[in-house]
Design a protein around this motif. Structure first.
Motif, PDB file in Angstrom:
ATOM      1  N   TYR A  28       0.711  -1.134  -0.008  1.00 48.87           N
ATOM      2  CA  TYR A  28       0.033  -0.013  -0.074  1.00 48.87           C
ATOM      3  C   TYR A  28       0.832   1.254  -0.068  1.00 48.87           C
ATOM      4  CZ  TYR A  28      -3.886  -3.164   1.138  1.00 48.87           C
ATOM      5  OH  TYR A  28      -4.870  -3.979   1.031  1.00 48.87           O
ATOM      6  N   ILE A  29       0.489   2.190  -0.972  1.00 50.32           N
ATOM      7  CA  ILE A  29       1.294   3.314  -1.047  1.00 50.32           C
ATOM      8  C   ILE A  29       1.238   4.374   0.307  1.00 50.32           C
ATOM      9  CG2 ILE A  29       2.257   5.270  -2.546  1.00 50.32           C
ATOM     10  CD1 ILE A  29       0.776   3.720  -4.686  1.00 50.32           C
ATOM     11  N   ILE A  30      -0.129   4.825   0.314  1.00 51.30           N
ATOM     12  CA  ILE A  30      -0.260   6.038   1.204  1.00 51.30           C
ATOM     13  C   ILE A  30       0.141   5.531   2.684  1.00 51.30           C
ATOM     14  CG2 ILE A  30      -2.044   7.343   2.381  1.00 51.30           C
ATOM     15  CD1 ILE A  30      -1.771   7.840  -0.659  1.00 51.30           C
ATOM     16  N   PRO A  31       0.101   4.425   3.195  1.00 50.55           N
ATOM     17  CA  PRO A  31       0.677   4.204   4.538  1.00 50.55           C
ATOM     18  C   PRO A  31       2.191   4.338   4.697  1.00 50.55           C
ATOM     19  CG  PRO A  31      -0.926   2.474   3.991  1.00 50.55           C
ATOM     20  CD  PRO A  31      -0.924   3.224   3.026  1.00 50.55           C
ATOM     21  N   VAL A  32       2.862   3.860   3.500  1.00 49.57           N
ATOM     22  CA  VAL A  32       4.357   3.714   3.575  1.00 49.57           C
ATOM     23  C   VAL A  32       4.816   5.269   3.561  1.00 49.57           C
ATOM     24  CG1 VAL A  32       6.375   2.904   2.273  1.00 49.57           C
ATOM     25  CG2 VAL A  32       4.446   1.758   2.491  1.00 49.57           C
ATOM     26  N   ILE A  33       3.980   6.105   2.620  1.00 51.84           N
ATOM     27  CA  ILE A  33       4.549   7.489   2.489  1.00 51.84           C
ATOM     28  C   ILE A  33       4.352   8.177   4.127  1.00 51.84           C
ATOM     29  CG2 ILE A  33       3.978   9.747   1.417  1.00 51.84           C
ATOM     30  CD1 ILE A  33       3.442   8.006  -1.108  1.00 51.84           C
ATOM     31  N   LEU A  34       3.196   7.886   4.557  1.00 48.31           N
ATOM     32  CA  LEU A  34       2.803   8.645   5.764  1.00 48.31           C
ATOM     33  C   LEU A  34       3.794   8.365   7.047  1.00 48.31           C
ATOM     34  CD1 LEU A  34      -1.194   8.241   6.298  1.00 48.31           C
ATOM     35  CD2 LEU A  34       0.300  10.352   6.405  1.00 48.31           C
ATOM     36  N   MET A  35       4.017   6.828   6.889  1.00 47.37           N
ATOM     37  CA  MET A  35       5.197   6.226   7.857  1.00 47.37           C
ATOM     38  C   MET A  35       6.502   7.172   7.859  1.00 47.37           C
ATOM     39  SD  MET A  35       3.780   4.303  10.174  1.00 47.37           S
ATOM     40  CE  MET A  35       5.081   3.576  10.930  1.00 47.37           C
ATOM     41  N   SER A  36       6.705   7.229   6.537  1.00 48.19           N
ATOM     42  CA  SER A  36       8.160   8.007   6.524  1.00 48.19           C
ATOM     43  C   SER A  36       8.120   9.348   6.799  1.00 48.19           C
ATOM     44  CB  SER A  36       8.704   7.767   4.927  1.00 48.19           C
ATOM     45  OG  SER A  36       7.543   7.766   4.016  1.00 48.19           O
ATOM     46  N   ILE A  37       6.977  10.095   6.377  1.00 47.20           N
ATOM     47  CA  ILE A  37       6.795  11.466   6.735  1.00 47.20           C
ATOM     48  C   ILE A  37       6.784  11.645   8.305  1.00 47.20           C
ATOM     49  CG2 ILE A  37       5.199  13.474   6.830  1.00 47.20           C
ATOM     50  CD1 ILE A  37       4.411  12.574   4.154  1.00 47.20           C
ATOM     51  N   ILE A  38       5.969  10.601   9.047  1.00 44.16           N
ATOM     52  CA  ILE A  38       5.900  10.716  10.525  1.00 44.16           C
ATOM     53  C   ILE A  38       7.372  10.322  11.242  1.00 44.16           C
ATOM     54  CG2 ILE A  38       5.280   9.328  12.647  1.00 44.16           C
ATOM     55  CD1 ILE A  38       2.572   8.869  10.813  1.00 44.16           C
ATOM     56  N   PHE A  39       8.350   9.409  10.555  1.00 43.32           N
ATOM     57  CA  PHE A  39       9.477   8.922  11.000  1.00 43.32           C
ATOM     58  C   PHE A  39      10.460  10.420  10.601  1.00 43.32           C
ATOM     59  CE2 PHE A  39       8.924   4.415  10.168  1.00 43.32           C
ATOM     60  CZ  PHE A  39       8.740   4.194  11.512  1.00 43.32           C
ATOM     61  N   PHE A  40      10.235  11.044   9.482  1.00 43.37           N
ATOM     62  CA  PHE A  40      11.224  12.299   9.130  1.00 43.37           C
ATOM     63  C   PHE A  40      10.963  13.420  10.358  1.00 43.37           C
ATOM     64  CE2 PHE A  40      12.473  15.668   6.689  1.00 43.37           C
ATOM     65  CZ  PHE A  40      13.706  15.096   6.203  1.00 43.37           C
ATOM     66  N   ILE A  41       9.629  13.631  10.637  1.00 50.85           N
ATOM     67  CA  ILE A  41       9.250  14.451  11.843  1.00 50.85           C
ATOM     68  C   ILE A  41       9.886  14.054  13.058  1.00 50.85           C
ATOM     69  CG2 ILE A  41       7.507  15.767  13.007  1.00 50.85           C
ATOM     70  CD1 ILE A  41       5.715  15.413  10.069  1.00 50.85           C
ATOM     71  N   ILE A  42       9.656  12.919  13.512  1.00 50.05           N
ATOM     72  CA  ILE A  42      10.175  12.499  14.724  1.00 50.05           C
ATOM     73  C   ILE A  42      11.847  12.729  14.924  1.00 50.05           C
ATOM     74  CG2 ILE A  42      10.490  10.517  16.390  1.00 50.05           C
ATOM     75  CD1 ILE A  42       7.799   9.278  15.155  1.00 50.05           C
TER      76      ILE A  42
ATOM     77  N   MET B   1     -14.274   7.109  -2.267  1.00 47.53           N
ATOM     78  CA  MET B   1     -13.107   8.126  -2.647  1.00 47.53           C
ATOM     79  C   MET B   1     -12.030   7.969  -2.019  1.00 47.53           C
ATOM     80  SD  MET B   1     -11.983  10.246  -5.133  1.00 47.53           S
ATOM     81  CE  MET B   1     -10.876  11.283  -5.345  1.00 47.53           C
ATOM     82  N   PHE B   2     -12.161   8.164  -0.590  1.00 46.03           N
ATOM     83  CA  PHE B   2     -11.136   7.982   0.369  1.00 46.03           C
ATOM     84  C   PHE B   2     -10.488   6.699   0.540  1.00 46.03           C
ATOM     85  CE2 PHE B   2      -9.507   7.274   4.719  1.00 46.03           C
ATOM     86  CZ  PHE B   2      -8.754   8.355   4.732  1.00 46.03           C
ATOM     87  N   TYR B   3     -11.477   5.408   0.149  1.00 47.72           N
ATOM     88  CA  TYR B   3     -11.084   4.121   0.183  1.00 47.72           C
ATOM     89  C   TYR B   3     -10.112   3.855  -0.928  1.00 47.72           C
ATOM     90  CZ  TYR B   3     -11.277  -0.846   0.564  1.00 47.72           C
ATOM     91  OH  TYR B   3     -10.941  -2.255   0.520  1.00 47.72           O
ATOM     92  N   ASP B   7      -6.508   2.686  -0.853  1.00 44.80           N
ATOM     93  CA  ASP B   7      -6.201   1.177  -1.099  1.00 44.80           C
ATOM     94  C   ASP B   7      -5.423   1.128  -2.381  1.00 44.80           C
ATOM     95  OD1 ASP B   7      -7.048  -1.290  -0.763  1.00 44.80           O
ATOM     96  OD2 ASP B   7      -8.280  -1.515  -2.772  1.00 44.80           O
ATOM     97  N   LYS B   8      -4.693   2.128  -2.900  1.00 39.52           N
ATOM     98  CA  LYS B   8      -3.791   2.086  -3.898  1.00 39.52           C
ATOM     99  C   LYS B   8      -2.697   1.195  -3.523  1.00 39.52           C
ATOM    100  CE  LYS B   8      -4.170   5.833  -7.091  1.00 39.52           C
ATOM    101  NZ  LYS B   8      -3.651   7.306  -7.590  1.00 39.52           N
TER     102      LYS B   8
END
Lengths: 138, 141
Positions: A28-42, B1-3, B7-8
């Motif tokens: 999943y793309i979004i969780p990985v990008i979110l996690m990397s941003i969070i790690f960067f801020i921490i 939309m959010f899902y 989900d990408k």
């Protein structure tokens, strides 16, 4: 203490990504990008020295390899490398990446020698990254 | 939309072929990069040393300019030896390139040790001194 918690968080997230990678071959793309941003801020908050030079060199090299031979490696691995680098710095990422490549090399040899898979089949790389991270952290 | 956004997914994985080829390519690139950084630092050390000795810069100034400009070798040790006759400056810099397996080819600890010596007096004065000392020796004899 905070750095140790950060490492544990990184390993847990890598475990989840390794599981999804083995199961579906995708991440999943979004969780990985979110996690990397969070790690960067921490990291900025704690003040860990992210060696930007080595960090950007590895990501840049991986992106070049991805665009030259995009069927050979997946974008998910680059995102995972980005996450590890933003968490524990460029030098750590360099170590992790080299160790994971060595382990993957041995695993690939095993697959080819015992004829379990052909040379063009895709193998998940996130488990190797997770294994190398655990090896480097402890 | 959010899902849909959440989900990408992207592919993650190396082909077995890539697993064999990429380590060699990366090893070559890392070795070349390490050599490039080392050469860059060596050139910087030599230029700073020459400028520092000729312009009679202080130890602190030399250290500050090295700290600003060096990429890989971060431990800097500058020693200077000032005499009536000459001024000698020695720069010792040390750095680390922790690359597993590649350290079998390239050393983990890299260092540069350079020194430069410059006369404190002009060559004419040096000749006069030598003549003086020779005449004194003759007188003694």
């Amino acid at each position: 203490m905070l750095i140790f918690l950060l490492k544990i968080l990184l390993i847990i997230s890598l475990l989840i990504y390794a599981y999804t990678d083995i199961k579906s071959g995708q991440i999943y793309i979004i969780p990985v990008i979110l996690m990397s941003i969070i790690f960067f801020i921490i990291n900025i908050y704690i003040g860990i020295d992210i060696n930007y030079l080595s960090y950007f060199i590895i990501i840049f090299l991986l992106l070049i390899i991805y665009y030259i031979a995009h069927k050979q490696i997946g974008m998910g691995d680059i995102l995972l490398c980005n996450m590890i680098g933003s968490c524990l710095g460029g030098l750590f990422l360099m170590k992790v990446f080299i160790i994971s490549l060595i382990v993957a090399f041995i695993f690939g040899l095993y697959l080819l020698i015992f004829k379990k898979k052909s040379i063009s089949t895709r193998i998940p790389f996130a488990p190797f990254l997770m294994f190398a991270t655990i090896l480097c952290v402890f | 939309m959010f899902y849909k956004i959440i989900d990408k997914k992207v592919n993650a994985g190396f082909t077995v072929e890539a697993v064999f080829i990429i380590p060699f390519i990366l090893a070559v690139i890392f070795i070349v990069l390490t050599a490039l950084f080392y050469l860059h630092d060596e050139i910087i050390v030599i230029t700073v040393l020459n400028k520092g000795v000729v312009n009679c810069e202080t130890k602190e100034n030399i250290e500050a300019s090295l700290e600003k400009r060096l990429w890989m070798l971060q431990e800097i040790d500058v020693t200077e030896n000032n005499n009536k006759l000459y001024r000698k400056v020695n720069i010792y810099t040390k750095g680390e390139a922790p690359l597993p397996l590649i350290n079998m080819i390239v050393d983990r600890f890299l260092y540069i040790d350079k020194s430069r010596c410059v006369l404190n007096i002009r060559p004419e004065d040096m000749q006069k001194r030598e003549k003086k000392s020779e005449s004194e020796k003759e007188k003694d004899e």
